[in-house]
Design a protein around this motif. Sequence first.
Motif, PDB file in Angstrom:
ATOM      1  N   LEU A 156       0.842  -1.200   0.000  1.00  0.00           N
ATOM      2  CA  LEU A 156       0.000   0.000   0.000  1.00  0.00           C
ATOM      3  C   LEU A 156       0.882   1.257   0.000  1.00  0.00           C
ATOM      4  CD1 LEU A 156      -2.715   1.508   0.347  1.00  0.00           C
ATOM      5  CD2 LEU A 156      -2.524   1.130   2.812  1.00  0.00           C
ATOM      6  N   ILE A 199       7.792  -2.397   2.126  1.00  0.00           N
ATOM      7  CA  ILE A 199       6.950  -3.575   2.050  1.00  0.00           C
ATOM      8  C   ILE A 199       7.619  -4.758   2.768  1.00  0.00           C
ATOM      9  CG2 ILE A 199       5.639  -5.091   0.496  1.00  0.00           C
ATOM     10  CD1 ILE A 199       4.933  -1.963   0.541  1.00  0.00           C
ATOM     11  N   LEU A 238      12.509  -6.093   4.090  1.00  0.00           N
ATOM     12  CA  LEU A 238      11.777  -4.865   3.746  1.00  0.00           C
ATOM     13  C   LEU A 238      12.240  -4.374   2.373  1.00  0.00           C
ATOM     14  CD1 LEU A 238       9.812  -3.541   5.832  1.00  0.00           C
ATOM     15  CD2 LEU A 238      11.512  -1.763   6.102  1.00  0.00           C
ATOM     16  N   GLU A 251       0.822  -0.261  10.273  1.00  0.00           N
ATOM     17  CA  GLU A 251      -0.641  -0.509  10.227  1.00  0.00           C
ATOM     18  C   GLU A 251      -1.425   0.725  10.671  1.00  0.00           C
ATOM     19  OE1 GLU A 251      -1.280  -3.230   8.817  1.00  0.00           O
ATOM     20  OE2 GLU A 251       0.655  -4.160   9.153  1.00  0.00           O
TER      21      GLU A 251
HETATM   22  C1  LIG Z   1       9.168  -1.652   9.503  1.00  0.00           C
HETATM   23  C2  LIG Z   1       8.054  -1.163   8.636  1.00  0.00           C
HETATM   24  C3  LIG Z   1       7.275  -2.097   7.938  1.00  0.00           C
HETATM   25  C4  LIG Z   1       6.277  -1.664   7.078  1.00  0.00           C
HETATM   26  N1  LIG Z   1       5.572  -2.587   6.337  1.00  0.00           N
HETATM   27  C5  LIG Z   1       4.671  -2.164   5.419  1.00  0.00           C
HETATM   28  C6  LIG Z   1       4.024  -3.096   4.545  1.00  0.00           C
HETATM   29  O1  LIG Z   1       4.243  -4.311   4.622  1.00  0.00           O
HETATM   30  N2  LIG Z   1       3.162  -2.610   3.608  1.00  0.00           N
HETATM   31  C7  LIG Z   1       2.884  -1.269   3.487  1.00  0.00           C
HETATM   32  O2  LIG Z   1       2.091  -0.918   2.624  1.00  0.00           O
HETATM   33  N3  LIG Z   1       3.484  -0.362   4.311  1.00  0.00           N
HETATM   34  C8  LIG Z   1       4.362  -0.779   5.252  1.00  0.00           C
HETATM   35  N4  LIG Z   1       4.992   0.134   6.087  1.00  0.00           N
HETATM   36  C9  LIG Z   1       4.677   1.563   5.955  1.00  0.00           C
HETATM   37  C10 LIG Z   1       3.770   2.046   7.079  1.00  0.00           C
HETATM   38  O3  LIG Z   1       2.470   1.589   6.853  1.00  0.00           O
HETATM   39  C11 LIG Z   1       3.856   3.593   7.115  1.00  0.00           C
HETATM   40  O4  LIG Z   1       5.132   3.904   7.623  1.00  0.00           O
HETATM   41  C12 LIG Z   1       2.767   4.218   7.959  1.00  0.00           C
HETATM   42  O5  LIG Z   1       1.513   4.119   7.329  1.00  0.00           O
HETATM   43  C13 LIG Z   1       3.046   5.718   8.215  1.00  0.00           C
HETATM   44  O6  LIG Z   1       3.325   6.368   7.001  1.00  0.00           O
HETATM   45  P1  LIG Z   1       4.667   7.213   6.833  1.00  0.00           P
HETATM   46  O7  LIG Z   1       5.796   6.445   7.413  1.00  0.00           O
HETATM   47  O8  LIG Z   1       4.771   7.628   5.418  1.00  0.00           O
HETATM   48  O9  LIG Z   1       4.484   8.487   7.736  1.00  0.00           O
HETATM   49  P2  LIG Z   1       3.690   9.813   7.352  1.00  0.00           P
HETATM   50  O10 LIG Z   1       2.332   9.515   6.877  1.00  0.00           O
HETATM   51  O11 LIG Z   1       4.543  10.677   6.490  1.00  0.00           O
HETATM   52  O12 LIG Z   1       3.551  10.488   8.793  1.00  0.00           O
HETATM   53  C14 LIG Z   1       4.667  11.034   9.485  1.00  0.00           C
HETATM   54  C15 LIG Z   1       4.206  11.420  10.884  1.00  0.00           C
HETATM   55  O13 LIG Z   1       3.144  12.382  10.789  1.00  0.00           O
HETATM   56  C16 LIG Z   1       1.992  11.887  11.451  1.00  0.00           C
HETATM   57  N5  LIG Z   1       0.804  12.297  10.702  1.00  0.00           N
HETATM   58  C17 LIG Z   1       0.532  12.100   9.378  1.00  0.00           C
HETATM   59  N6  LIG Z   1      -0.669  12.582   9.088  1.00  0.00           N
HETATM   60  C18 LIG Z   1      -1.208  13.081  10.227  1.00  0.00           C
HETATM   61  C19 LIG Z   1      -2.455  13.698  10.595  1.00  0.00           C
HETATM   62  N7  LIG Z   1      -3.426  13.887   9.700  1.00  0.00           N
HETATM   63  N8  LIG Z   1      -2.635  14.061  11.885  1.00  0.00           N
HETATM   64  C20 LIG Z   1      -1.660  13.857  12.821  1.00  0.00           C
HETATM   65  N9  LIG Z   1      -0.462  13.282  12.539  1.00  0.00           N
HETATM   66  C21 LIG Z   1      -0.254  12.909  11.267  1.00  0.00           C
HETATM   67  C22 LIG Z   1       2.126  10.384  11.493  1.00  0.00           C
HETATM   68  O14 LIG Z   1       1.408   9.808  12.565  1.00  0.00           O
HETATM   69  C23 LIG Z   1       3.623  10.232  11.663  1.00  0.00           C
HETATM   70  O15 LIG Z   1       3.955  10.365  13.026  1.00  0.00           O
HETATM   71  C24 LIG Z   1       5.999  -0.275   6.964  1.00  0.00           C
HETATM   72  C25 LIG Z   1       6.757   0.660   7.698  1.00  0.00           C
HETATM   73  C26 LIG Z   1       7.780   0.217   8.516  1.00  0.00           C
HETATM   74  C27 LIG Z   1       8.588   1.249   9.268  1.00  0.00           C
END
Ligand SMILES: Cc1cc2nc3c(=O)[nH]c(=O)nc-3n(C[C@H](O)[C@H](O)[C@H](O)COP(=O)(O)OP(=O)(O)OC[C@H]3O[C@@H](n4cnc5c(N)ncnc54)[C@H](O)[C@@H]3O)c2cc1C
Length: 383
Positions: free
Chosen positions: A123, A155, A202, A358
């Motif tokens: 995703l 991922i 990853l 998640e």
């Molecule tokens: C080890 C690991 C495994 C993963 N595995 C998968 C996987 O298998 N498949 C997959 O699809 N993804 C995966 N991910 C991605 C994960 O789902 C995302 O990291 C997560 O959804 C957060 O997105 P971002 O890291 O881009 O942070 P961002 O969305 O850029 O957010 C950065 C910060 O801002 C905050 N923030 C963002 N928007 C708002 C808001 N509206 N209000 C308040 N705070 C906000 C967030 O809470 C966060 O603290 C993985 C990530 C990691 C680190």
Amino acid sequence: MNYDKIQAAIVEEAEAFVNDEIRPYVNEFEEKGGIPRELISKMAAKGYLAAPFPKQYGGLELDPVYYGLFTEAFGKGCVATRSLLTVHSSLVGETILRLGTADQKNKWLPLMARGEAIGAFGLSEPDIGSDAKGIKTTWHEEDDCYVINGAKKWITFGHLADVFIIIAANNGRSTAFLVERSFQGLETKRIEGLMVARATYLAEIYLNNVRVPKENVIGKLNFGFEYVVSTALDFGRYSIAWAGVGLAQEALEAMVTYSRNRSQFDQKLRNFQLIRGMIGDAVTKIHAARALCLRAGQLRRDKDPESIIETTTSKYFTSKVAVEVANDALQVHGANGFTNQYPVERLYREAKVLEVIEGSSQMQQEIISNYGLQHYYIRNKKK
Ligand SMILES: Cc1cc2nc3c(=O)[nH]c(=O)nc-3n(C[C@H](O)[C@H](O)[C@H](O)COP(=O)(O)OP(=O)(O)OC[C@H]3O[C@@H](n4cnc5c(N)ncnc54)[C@H](O)[C@@H]3O)c2cc1C
């Protein structure tokens, strides 16, 4: 044996499996950057890659409560194998089970149960995380297939997986596709330099004119978010909620053990009130976290719609508890806690990620506060 005894026996056996086959090698997995294929095969042979699947697909038919306890056992011993269960069995497997066609289930679930096909969920993208509806990966239709272009990032097990659920958009609507590694135009690249998840393959995924057969759509075209993403993330959050309980329990046991062995000022650490305070808080938080997860599990077992919000509150709460308890466990270990001779440095690192994956804690708070604002509003009563 009655139903509960059979289910509990599977969980007990899994705990022993984790202790014998996994726990001694956890640091090695991190150093080598992956869990070995042989271990995945051993897990498959026990049915562990298909624990929540029905028997007809090679599963163990664990119900949500026992599947939760089973996930806790893996989460306690090893983050990497628990991560495999989260994405392979929960996010991908349970989603295919719930929303896949008969052909998709018959093809993929037995392969996934046997570990012959590893599943991953795509995703997130380089520029899109929390705002997941803004994904930039696209699909369009050509005569006999759908064509996907874009990139996915972070991922879990992406560099090892054989089949991916890929979410792609078309005119602001999204669709979920089963994309196979063998499809032309799909490439994966491992992400290096990680603080956490070093043994979980990853990866970034590049999709360049990947032609996907029409029968590989999961659910309905243009309903990727409404059906597939929300369902998959609900399964994923339930798994992460229990992962938090397991990790916190492991940190608590490390903290207690160390406090009973280490002496300062001619006394065991466990005699100091400030240390005992941390232990008392940790026990309380973990018991509360497990109770919340059990309640979510029971609601899931009953197919109660409230299970969705209870799963979200569980994920939010237990990931917080895991971070707090791992932090205190490290504190109790002093300087020793910073070496990999003790598990707490790893637990401290791995706990934090539970507050991001998640759906981050802030996203969970948004969902939970929306629920609260709707459900706990006392309207003026007529006199
Ligand atoms: C080890 C690991 C495994 C993963 N595995 C998968 C996987 O298998 N498949 C997959 O699809 N993804 C995966 N991910 C991605 C994960 O789902 C995302 O990291 C997560 O959804 C957060 O997105 P971002 O890291 O881009 O942070 P961002 O969305 O850029 O957010 C950065 C910060 O801002 C905050 N923030 C963002 N928007 C708002 C808001 N509206 N209000 C308040 N705070 C906000 C967030 O809470 C966060 O603290 C993985 C990530 C990691 C680190």
